[in-house]
Scaffold this motif. Structure first.
Motif: not given
Length: 365
Positions: A58-72
């Motif tokens: 799941l590490a590549d989620i940082a490529d789509q959301l460069p800077e943020g905080v999500i709940d999942a």
């Protein structure tokens, strides 16, 4: 990067009625707040630990959301393509999983809220606005997506039951994101009901051993039912049913279920509620509802609790239709929604101010 110590947690309850609520599917997985920055993602669990190393897929989620905080919610599917907590537990219990475990137990990320986008915190915005911004980000990858939310509570709960999901979470459309337990979010479990035949009981832990008739003329074991069963009810069954030396189940119940069991002829029928059937055909979270003296074992359909009977194939959250329009694009008439594109391109227009929890409650979601 400021993130709440714990995520916002729903309060158990019944399905809310009336306007002003949005409804999401409840996933049987691991809750996590994902904070991305500098090309990496932190995956913060309920207890505050970072579990990113347990989920390299799941590490590549940082490529789509460069800077943020999500709940999942991190989920793992079983062989029937249904979320399985026991499978995802195999992953989060190993902080540094070997490659073969990552391959054999793949995980998926179901994203349902946004707390921060760039430098702007959005926790002070209402739920519908946070979802609007989240949907505009189009976070879709091989291992993650943003499932839609709906405005039809009854339809969403029925769809969850049909799909074998855990239930739904109802969220007030105007609710802000508050770390900790909140009555603005309500979790409602999907339950099914069915009739089963009593094949025995255990007095020590006050439970009935139940099953459904099969073609061999015996009972297929469906589980041990103790929740909802009073001492008086169990006493009535013991008085009315004659003990037998023969176990009516074939194959017999597991050893820990059959310990100290008293068998009886399969004649009494009871109604039970349960969340779903496991792959082996056992009821999960069974609860005694009532006796059915109006029915006999011959009235029970042997296929009524076939764990494969309702298997409609792999779950695609985007394809589950609860019978209502996708409310991720519908706003209450009284709310003036600004342009999603403008919000996404101008984080300063969102507002800020992290809501701190009202107390130290860190109970399970």
């Amino acid at each position: 990067m400021a993130v709440p110590l714990t995520p916002m947690l729903p309060t158990p309850g019944t399905l809310p009625e009336g306007p002003g609520w949005g409804f999401e599917f409840k996933w049987d997985g691991m809750r996590t707040l994902i904070a991305t920055a500098d090309g990496r993602a932190r995956m913060i669990a309920r207890g505050g630990g970072d579990y990113a190393s347990a989920f390299p897929d799941l590490a590549d989620i940082a490529d789509q959301l460069p800077e943020g905080v999500i709940d999942a919610e991190i989920i793992a599917l079983d062989a029937s393509a249904r979320p399985s907590f026991s499978r995802v537990a195999k992953r989060f219990s190993n902080r540094h999983p070997p490659p073969d475990l990552v391959r054999s137990v793949p995980v998926n990320l179901m994203i349902f809220d946004l707390l921060r986008l760039g430098d702007a915190e959005v926790v002070g915005q209402p739920y519908w606005r946070r979802r609007e911004v989240l949907d505009a980000l189009e976070l879709v990858g091989e291992r993650w997506l943003v499932p839609p939310w709906h405005d039809d509570g009854a339809g969403t709960l029925a769809a969850a039951l049909d799909a074998g999901l855990e239930g739904v979470v109802a969220k007030r459309l105007d609710s802000r994101y508050v770390a900790g337990r909140s009555r603005d979010w309500v979790k409602v479990k999907a339950v099914d009901t069915g009739d089963v035949v009593v094949g025995g009981w255990r007095t020590a832990i006050r439970s009935l051993l139940v099953g459904t008739p099969n073609a061999a003329g015996t009972l297929t074991y469906r589980g041990r039912v103790g929740s909802g069963l009073t001492d008086a009810e169990l006493g009535r069954f013991r008085a009315e049913l004659a003990p037998s030396d023969a176990c009516p189940f074939d194959p017999p119940p597991p050893g820990d279920h059959a310990r100290d069991a008293i068998w009886t002829a399969p004649v009494a029928v009871v109604e039970v509620a349960f969340s779903h059937l496991t792959r082996s055909g056992l009821m999960r979270h069974p609860r005694y509802v009532r006796a059915r003296p109006d029915k006999t074992a011959a009235d029970i359909d042997p296929a009524a609790m076939d764990p494969g009977a309702s298997d409609s194939g792999p779950i695609d959250p985007r394809a589950i239709d609860p019978g209502a329009s996708d409310s991720s694009t519908i706003a209450p008439a009284a709310i003036d929604r600004s342009s999603t594109d403008a919000i996404a391109s101008d984080p300063d227009a969102i507002g800020s101010g992290l809501i701190e929890p009202d107390g130290d409650e860190t109970g399970e979601s």
